[in-house]
Write an enzyme that holds these catalytic residues in place. Structure first.
Site, mmCIF file in Angstrom:
data_model
loop_
_atom_site.group_PDB
_atom_site.id
_atom_site.type_symbol
_atom_site.label_atom_id
_atom_site.label_comp_id
_atom_site.label_asym_id
_atom_site.label_seq_id
_atom_site.Cartn_x
_atom_site.Cartn_y
_atom_site.Cartn_z
ATOM 1 N N HIS A 195 2.150 -10.753 -5.052
ATOM 2 C CA HIS A 195 1.151 -11.814 -5.012
ATOM 3 C C HIS A 195 1.347 -12.751 -6.199
ATOM 4 O O HIS A 195 2.115 -12.467 -7.120
ATOM 5 C CB HIS A 195 -0.268 -11.228 -5.055
ATOM 6 N N ASP A 197 -1.227 -14.973 -8.870
ATOM 7 C CA ASP A 197 -2.625 -15.141 -9.253
ATOM 8 C C ASP A 197 -3.067 -16.577 -8.967
ATOM 9 O O ASP A 197 -2.310 -17.520 -9.208
ATOM 10 C CB ASP A 197 -2.810 -14.822 -10.733
ATOM 11 N N HIS A 240 4.601 -11.639 -8.416
ATOM 12 C CA HIS A 240 4.690 -10.382 -9.147
ATOM 13 C C HIS A 240 3.957 -9.273 -8.409
ATOM 14 O O HIS A 240 3.222 -9.521 -7.453
ATOM 15 C CB HIS A 240 4.135 -10.545 -10.563
ATOM 16 N N ARG A 250 -1.498 4.200 -15.147
ATOM 17 C CA ARG A 250 -1.124 2.933 -15.773
ATOM 18 C C ARG A 250 -2.360 2.057 -15.873
ATOM 19 O O ARG A 250 -3.164 1.989 -14.938
ATOM 20 C CB ARG A 250 -0.057 2.219 -14.945
#
Length: 312
Positions: A195, A197, A240, A250
């Site tokens: 996607h 942002d 990304h 994470r």
């Protein structure tokens, strides 16, 4: 620099013989000097390369931010407060995202910089005021850093230091806390998927587990975490995705830089000409945010789809 009591006695001139003598700059003298004293000239090899961020934005859409001056202790506290994700589900769901809202737990945003502390108290109670204060301070630090980045980007576009900084001043930026539990088969995890942002700039702090990948040169590249560095992701030019780890959880903290909700987004007139005509109509950030939350998943074609939607 010479001792304070001696500074007024030294006035550097182009005729100064001892180049190794510590010197103080008396700015009033420079107006009468035909040449700038060599000790006050910024060496060319040490000057910032303004073409570098522009090239990084165009080619990769991502760059690392180092030597930023953000208190590492604050970043550490922000990560420690993410123990929120280890709480019982019934406790976390007190902050559950409500339909039609952008703030909340479960694939949602934590809140905008001006209301972070109040948000935690209102949805989680007084015991979480400390969390709110930490993230309030973190947002303020990220906002300051984002304005400095905007100055650099403005200079690289030959718009001047103030143009982008002023455009994003008093912004309605968003903070998001991301937690990715370990997964025994990471390659099979769906996750958020690739996607982009929807915001102008994302300043991301990822822990040392890593897992952020960017798409460039027709393949995915993992960005190795650099201690103390932030990752800056530019919308439209950076596809990304996060990748989970098979052993460790994470975590990352994303600060999405946005304009004011009612701000009209329009191209800089200095960048629009016959060779580079404007592509998108003017719009309000609030309208674009609503479009990305309700009508269209954010990807590299979102602005085109949004423009078509606006003009229907």
């Amino acid at each position: 620099m010479p001792p304070p009591g001696e500074r007024s006695n030294f006035l550097p001139t182009s005729g100064t013989k001892n180049q190794h003598q510590p010197s103080a700059l008396d700015a009033s003298i420079l107006g009468s000097e035909s040449d700038m004293p060599s000790q006050f000239i910024w060496p060319h090899h040490e000057r910032p390369c303004l073409e570098a961020p522009q090239l990084a934005c165009k080619k990769h859409g991502v760059f690392m931010v180092v030597n930023h001056g953000v208190d590492p202790g604050l970043v550490d506290r922000a990560h420690r407060c993410m123990d929120f994700f280890s709480m019982q589900l019934c406790e976390k769901q007190k902050a559950q995202r409500k339909i039609g809202e952008n703030s909340g737990y479960s694939s949602g945003f934590v809140g905008s910089p001006n209301i972070v502390e109040q948000y935690f108290v209102s949805v989680m109670g007084q015991d979480f005021r400390h969390f709110g204060k930490v993230y309030q301070e973190y947002c303020e630090a990220m906002n300051k850093l984002s304005m400095e980045v905007m100055e650099l980007l403005g200079l690289s576009l030959v718009l001047g230091r103030a143009y982008l900084r002023d455009f994003f001043q008093g912004n309605d930026s968003i903070l998001r806390l991301n937690h990715y539990p370990p997964c025994p088969k990471p390659d099979l995890a769906l996750g958020t998927g690739p996607h982009a942002d929807p915001t102008a700039l994302t300043i991301l702090d990822q822990d040392q587990v890593g897992g952020l990948q960017v798409f460039a040169d027709h393949q995915w590249h993992s960005l190795t975490p650099i201690p103390g560095a932030f990752v800056a992701l530019c919308y439209k030019s950076c596809l990304h995705r996060p990748v989970v780890n098979n052993e460790r959880a994470r975590r990352s903290i994303a600060f999405f830089v946005c304009t004011k909700m009612n701000k009209t987004v329009t191209p800089a007139t200095a960048l629009v000409n016959v060779e580079n005509p404007r592509i998108y109509p003017d719009f309000k950030w609030a309208t674009f945010l609503e479009f990305t939350q309700k009508h269209y998943k954010v990807n590299m074609k979102t602005l085109e789809a949004f423009s078509n939607w606006l003009q229907k």
